[in-house]
Design an enzyme around this catalytic site. Structure first.
Site, PDB file in Angstrom:
ATOM      1  N   ARG A 122       9.917   4.861  -3.476  1.00  0.00           N
ATOM      2  CA  ARG A 122      10.425   5.705  -4.569  1.00  0.00           C
ATOM      3  C   ARG A 122      11.928   5.888  -4.466  1.00  0.00           C
ATOM      4  NH1 ARG A 122       6.642   9.711  -2.586  1.00  0.00           N
ATOM      5  NH2 ARG A 122       4.625   9.204  -3.527  1.00  0.00           N
ATOM      6  N   ARG A 177       0.836  -1.214   0.000  1.00  0.00           N
ATOM      7  CA  ARG A 177       0.000   0.000   0.000  1.00  0.00           C
ATOM      8  C   ARG A 177       0.866   1.258   0.000  1.00  0.00           C
ATOM      9  NH1 ARG A 177      -4.410  -1.867   3.875  1.00  0.00           N
ATOM     10  NH2 ARG A 177      -3.610  -0.566   5.540  1.00  0.00           N
ATOM     11  N   ASP A 231     -10.659   3.328   1.280  1.00  0.00           N
ATOM     12  CA  ASP A 231     -10.407   4.754   1.471  1.00  0.00           C
ATOM     13  C   ASP A 231     -11.669   5.529   1.103  1.00  0.00           C
ATOM     14  OD1 ASP A 231      -7.840   5.113   2.525  1.00  0.00           O
ATOM     15  OD2 ASP A 231      -6.903   4.666   0.596  1.00  0.00           O
ATOM     16  N   ARG A 252       1.401   5.809  16.722  1.00  0.00           N
ATOM     17  CA  ARG A 252       1.730   7.134  16.188  1.00  0.00           C
ATOM     18  C   ARG A 252       1.078   8.227  17.019  1.00  0.00           C
ATOM     19  NH1 ARG A 252      -1.636   6.734  10.434  1.00  0.00           N
ATOM     20  NH2 ARG A 252      -3.673   6.537  11.369  1.00  0.00           N
ATOM     21  N   ARG A 281      -9.070  -5.162  13.649  1.00  0.00           N
ATOM     22  CA  ARG A 281      -8.194  -4.491  14.605  1.00  0.00           C
ATOM     23  C   ARG A 281      -8.916  -3.242  15.063  1.00  0.00           C
ATOM     24  NH1 ARG A 281      -4.528  -6.691  17.378  1.00  0.00           N
ATOM     25  NH2 ARG A 281      -3.137  -4.885  17.427  1.00  0.00           N
ATOM     26  N   GLU A 297      -2.196   6.922  19.327  1.00  0.00           N
ATOM     27  CA  GLU A 297      -3.001   5.794  18.844  1.00  0.00           C
ATOM     28  C   GLU A 297      -2.426   4.468  19.338  1.00  0.00           C
ATOM     29  OE1 GLU A 297      -3.702   5.830  14.623  1.00  0.00           O
ATOM     30  OE2 GLU A 297      -4.363   7.919  14.669  1.00  0.00           O
ATOM     31  N   TYR A 333     -11.056  -2.725   3.669  1.00  0.00           N
ATOM     32  CA  TYR A 333     -10.444  -1.435   3.971  1.00  0.00           C
ATOM     33  C   TYR A 333     -10.665  -0.555   2.749  1.00  0.00           C
ATOM     34  CZ  TYR A 333      -7.531   2.370   5.232  1.00  0.00           C
ATOM     35  OH  TYR A 333      -7.115   3.638   5.544  1.00  0.00           O
TER      36      TYR A 333
HETATM   37  P1  FAD Z   1     -18.466   4.326   8.549  1.00  0.00           P
HETATM   38  O1  FAD Z   1     -17.832   5.652   8.536  1.00  0.00           O
HETATM   39  O2  FAD Z   1     -17.982   3.329   9.528  1.00  0.00           O
HETATM   40  O3  FAD Z   1     -20.038   4.526   8.745  1.00  0.00           O
HETATM   41  C1  FAD Z   1     -20.906   3.472   9.117  1.00  0.00           C
HETATM   42  C2  FAD Z   1     -21.897   4.030  10.115  1.00  0.00           C
HETATM   43  O4  FAD Z   1     -22.888   3.041  10.384  1.00  0.00           O
HETATM   44  C3  FAD Z   1     -21.244   4.359  11.460  1.00  0.00           C
HETATM   45  O5  FAD Z   1     -21.520   5.701  11.791  1.00  0.00           O
HETATM   46  C4  FAD Z   1     -21.903   3.384  12.432  1.00  0.00           C
HETATM   47  O6  FAD Z   1     -22.093   3.921  13.724  1.00  0.00           O
HETATM   48  C5  FAD Z   1     -23.238   3.112  11.753  1.00  0.00           C
HETATM   49  N1  FAD Z   1     -23.836   1.841  12.135  1.00  0.00           N
HETATM   50  C6  FAD Z   1     -23.242   0.614  12.149  1.00  0.00           C
HETATM   51  N2  FAD Z   1     -24.122  -0.299  12.586  1.00  0.00           N
HETATM   52  C7  FAD Z   1     -25.288   0.330  12.812  1.00  0.00           C
HETATM   53  C8  FAD Z   1     -26.563  -0.093  13.287  1.00  0.00           C
HETATM   54  N3  FAD Z   1     -26.816  -1.363  13.598  1.00  0.00           N
HETATM   55  N4  FAD Z   1     -27.548   0.839  13.415  1.00  0.00           N
HETATM   56  C9  FAD Z   1     -27.317   2.148  13.125  1.00  0.00           C
HETATM   57  N5  FAD Z   1     -26.119   2.595  12.677  1.00  0.00           N
HETATM   58  C10 FAD Z   1     -25.128   1.699  12.518  1.00  0.00           C
HETATM   59  N6  FAD Z   1      -9.684   6.920   4.206  1.00  0.00           N
HETATM   60  C11 FAD Z   1      -9.042   7.832   3.440  1.00  0.00           C
HETATM   61  O7  FAD Z   1      -9.439   8.062   2.295  1.00  0.00           O
HETATM   62  N7  FAD Z   1      -7.964   8.523   3.939  1.00  0.00           N
HETATM   63  C12 FAD Z   1      -7.479   8.332   5.200  1.00  0.00           C
HETATM   64  O8  FAD Z   1      -6.502   8.966   5.606  1.00  0.00           O
HETATM   65  C13 FAD Z   1      -8.133   7.360   6.022  1.00  0.00           C
HETATM   66  N8  FAD Z   1      -7.704   7.123   7.274  1.00  0.00           N
HETATM   67  C14 FAD Z   1      -8.317   6.173   8.032  1.00  0.00           C
HETATM   68  C15 FAD Z   1      -7.840   5.936   9.307  1.00  0.00           C
HETATM   69  C16 FAD Z   1      -8.441   4.968  10.100  1.00  0.00           C
HETATM   70  C17 FAD Z   1      -7.943   4.724  11.499  1.00  0.00           C
HETATM   71  C18 FAD Z   1      -9.505   4.193   9.573  1.00  0.00           C
HETATM   72  C19 FAD Z   1     -10.126   3.082  10.376  1.00  0.00           C
HETATM   73  C20 FAD Z   1     -10.008   4.440   8.309  1.00  0.00           C
HETATM   74  C21 FAD Z   1      -9.423   5.440   7.522  1.00  0.00           C
HETATM   75  N9  FAD Z   1      -9.913   5.737   6.250  1.00  0.00           N
HETATM   76  C22 FAD Z   1      -9.264   6.661   5.476  1.00  0.00           C
HETATM   77  C23 FAD Z   1     -11.119   5.081   5.714  1.00  0.00           C
HETATM   78  C24 FAD Z   1     -12.430   5.863   6.007  1.00  0.00           C
HETATM   79  O9  FAD Z   1     -12.603   5.966   7.404  1.00  0.00           O
HETATM   80  C25 FAD Z   1     -13.614   5.123   5.380  1.00  0.00           C
HETATM   81  O10 FAD Z   1     -13.435   5.075   3.994  1.00  0.00           O
HETATM   82  C26 FAD Z   1     -14.997   5.742   5.636  1.00  0.00           C
HETATM   83  O11 FAD Z   1     -15.164   6.234   6.920  1.00  0.00           O
HETATM   84  C27 FAD Z   1     -16.033   4.662   5.404  1.00  0.00           C
HETATM   85  O12 FAD Z   1     -17.344   5.186   5.426  1.00  0.00           O
HETATM   86  P2  FAD Z   1     -18.559   4.185   5.641  1.00  0.00           P
HETATM   87  O13 FAD Z   1     -19.790   4.993   5.530  1.00  0.00           O
HETATM   88  O14 FAD Z   1     -18.413   2.985   4.778  1.00  0.00           O
HETATM   89  O15 FAD Z   1     -18.367   3.615   7.126  1.00  0.00           O
HETATM   90  N1  UDP Z   2       4.036   0.687   7.927  1.00  0.00           N
HETATM   91  C1  UDP Z   2       5.225   0.507   8.582  1.00  0.00           C
HETATM   92  N2  UDP Z   2       5.847   1.586   9.140  1.00  0.00           N
HETATM   93  C2  UDP Z   2       5.350   2.831   9.065  1.00  0.00           C
HETATM   94  C3  UDP Z   2       4.127   3.023   8.373  1.00  0.00           C
HETATM   95  C4  UDP Z   2       3.499   1.932   7.820  1.00  0.00           C
HETATM   96  O1  UDP Z   2       5.691  -0.605   8.684  1.00  0.00           O
HETATM   97  O2  UDP Z   2       5.956   3.762   9.608  1.00  0.00           O
HETATM   98  C5  UDP Z   2       3.361  -0.501   7.367  1.00  0.00           C
HETATM   99  C6  UDP Z   2       2.329  -1.102   8.338  1.00  0.00           C
HETATM  100  O3  UDP Z   2       2.367  -2.510   8.174  1.00  0.00           O
HETATM  101  C7  UDP Z   2       1.018  -0.568   7.810  1.00  0.00           C
HETATM  102  C8  UDP Z   2       1.285  -0.580   6.307  1.00  0.00           C
HETATM  103  O4  UDP Z   2       2.649  -0.176   6.192  1.00  0.00           O
HETATM  104  O5  UDP Z   2      -0.071  -1.398   8.161  1.00  0.00           O
HETATM  105  C9  UDP Z   2       0.395   0.346   5.514  1.00  0.00           C
HETATM  106  O6  UDP Z   2       0.579   1.672   5.976  1.00  0.00           O
HETATM  107  P1  UDP Z   2      -0.587   2.686   6.042  1.00  0.00           P
HETATM  108  O7  UDP Z   2      -0.078   4.010   6.386  1.00  0.00           O
HETATM  109  O8  UDP Z   2      -1.432   2.492   4.833  1.00  0.00           O
HETATM  110  O9  UDP Z   2      -1.296   2.138   7.333  1.00  0.00           O
HETATM  111  P2  UDP Z   2      -2.727   2.279   7.863  1.00  0.00           P
HETATM  112  O10 UDP Z   2      -3.530   3.123   6.909  1.00  0.00           O
HETATM  113  O11 UDP Z   2      -3.063   0.823   7.857  1.00  0.00           O
HETATM  114  O12 UDP Z   2      -2.548   2.896   9.198  1.00  0.00           O
END
Ligand code: FAD
Ligand code: UDP
Length: 367
Positions: A177, A173, A351, A281, A250, A301, A349
């Site tokens: 470079r 992912r 985005d 982080r 997770r 985190e 997963y």
């Molecule tokens: P969600 O945002 O999870 O929405 C689902 C909703 O359904 C929730 O509000 C939940 O409460 C509700 N729900 C579930 N069950 C029920 C129920 N039974 N009744 C009523 N409500 C319910 N994407 C990026 O593009 N860039 C990033 O930098 C990025 N960083 C991330 C970092 C983390 C730690 C994580 C976990 C994800 C990240 N993502 C990122 C991904 C991004 O969070 C998701 O793409 C996006 O939030 C997904 O939207 P969704 O609507 O599918 O799910």
């Molecule tokens: N990763 C790593 N070191 C770092 C950042 C990322 O080893 O400093 C690895 C780690 O396994 C992570 C993966 O690269 O799950 C993908 O990174 P990303 O930033 O996409 O992680 P996430 O969005 O899962 O937090």
């Protein structure tokens, strides 16, 4: 009871909100129910002393899809933030993603040729041709030093598993470079919405009825009776009461605090790649927006194994879980009235750009 809505949308996250907006544009009626006390799902931001705090983890919008970029720009203006995290190993600092700045700092070398030779030298005795797991994949891409200092500890904290038990694709992912370029993403478009992500979802849902603090699964029959069709964006295994087994995730715990200082770490994201440091982080939220407030807010985190009742964050897409998901998918296909979507409904997963694309795709088929 009379059916009042064309669609009942379960979840006020990005997927549900995009679907709801597009449905309303087509003249359909929608009711959105959300378990949490706020809209926007995991992209929810809360403003504290002028700083947008990303409550469920840092979110950077990035995409190569011009259509999606234009779509989201219809709901927000984006700043010119470029994600360039720093990796901290003990007291050594390195640029991410792995690029010439990283290699130059690690080995004191200058040219791409020297970096490639160093990597080749470090893995010469391993003879990896077809990497079978994350460790082999990482070693073959960046060599032993970068793996030991910047990948092994971080990955094992993040996933709670040995790097040899994780799939190779996770590390692919990240861009690799041989140029001096610290941009964490290869995408053409990138930024943070000015005013925060919550506002995007507010605009998408404007004029649409939303019931917060409402768990669909606890009121399934009465809610189903209100609509012709259901768009469900919660966990697919929970929908079926885990009857085939529990899909693994997770989870992440955030420790957030406000500090009486202007600038804590000088960057939005600093990864702690050492195994001994318990968090993965630290996010300093103001730097996503070039904020100049007198105080700052940081979140540490901590990654943990998910158990029922915790917030699910990262699906563990190994063979066992993907197999189980496919069984749930079979059941889902038989549903006449319910459509599953979003990151939890599809156990992926995703985005944000992919979530919007998937929601628009469903709209194309459904509306
Ligand atoms: P969600 O945002 O999870 O929405 C689902 C909703 O359904 C929730 O509000 C939940 O409460 C509700 N729900 C579930 N069950 C029920 C129920 N039974 N009744 C009523 N409500 C319910 N994407 C990026 O593009 N860039 C990033 O930098 C990025 N960083 C991330 C970092 C983390 C730690 C994580 C976990 C994800 C990240 N993502 C990122 C991904 C991004 O969070 C998701 O793409 C996006 O939030 C997904 O939207 P969704 O609507 O599918 O799910
Ligand atoms: N990763 C790593 N070191 C770092 C950042 C990322 O080893 O400093 C690895 C780690 O396994 C992570 C993966 O690269 O799950 C993908 O990174 P990303 O930033 O996409 O992680 P996430 O969005 O899962 O937090």
């Amino acid at each position: 009871m009379d059916v009042k809505y064309d669609y009942l949308i379960v979840g006020a996250g990005l997927f549900g909100a995009v679907f709801a907006r597009e449905a309303v544009k087509k003249g359909k009626t929608c009711l959105v129910v959300e378990r949490r006390g706020h809209i926007a799902g995991n992209i929810y931001c809360e403003e504290i002393h002028g700083i947008q705090v990303h409550r469920y983890g840092a979110h950077i919008f990035h995409t190569s899809d011009k259509k999606i970029w234009e779509y989201v720009n219809g709901y927000a203006e984006f700043n010119n933030y470029i994600n360039s995290p720093i990796a901290r190993y003990k007291d050594e600092l390195y640029n991410l993603p792995f690029n010439m700045n990283t290699f130059s700092k690690m080995w004191g070398i200058v040219t791409p040729g020297e970096a490639k030779a160093k990597i080749a030298d470090q893995i010469a005795d391993l003879h990896i041709t077809n990497p079978r797991n994350l460790e082999e994949q990482a070693l073959s891409l960046v060599g032993r030093d970068v793996y030991e200092k910047l990948i092994k500890g971080y990955t094992e904290k993040q996933w709670g598993r040995d790097c040899r038990d994780l799939p190779a694709f996770i590390i692919r992912r990240l861009p690799l470079r041989f140029t001096y370029d610290n941009n964490y993403f290869n995408d053409r478009f990138q930024g943070i919405p000015m005013g925060g992500y919550t506002r995007i979802v507010e605009k998408l849902l404007s004029g649409i009825e939303v019931r917060l603090n409402t768990d669909y699964l606890q009121h399934r029959d009465e809610l189903n009776a209100l609509a012709d069709k259901v768009i469900y964006t919660g966990m697919i295994d929970q929908y079926y009461d885990y009857c085939l087994g529990v899909l693994e995730y997770r989870s992440v715990r955030f420790e957030t605090e406000e500090l009486e200082q202007e600038n804590f770490q000088g960057n939005a994201v600093v990864n702690y790649t050492e195994r001994q440091v318990p968090y993965t982080r630290i996010i300093e939220h103001k730097h996503f927006e070039f904020g100049e407030q007198p105080t700052t807010i940081i979140s540490r985190e901590y990654s943990s194994e998910w158990k029922k009742g915790d917030e699910p964050y990262y699906p563990v897409n190994d063979e066992k879980n993907n197999g189980l998901y496919r069984q749930y998918q079979e059941k889902a296909r038989e549903e006449k009235k319910v459509i599953f979507g979003g990151r939890l409904g599809s156990y992926q997963y995703y985005d944000m750009d992919k979530v919007i694309a998937a929601a628009l795709d469903l709209c194309g088929r459904e509306l």
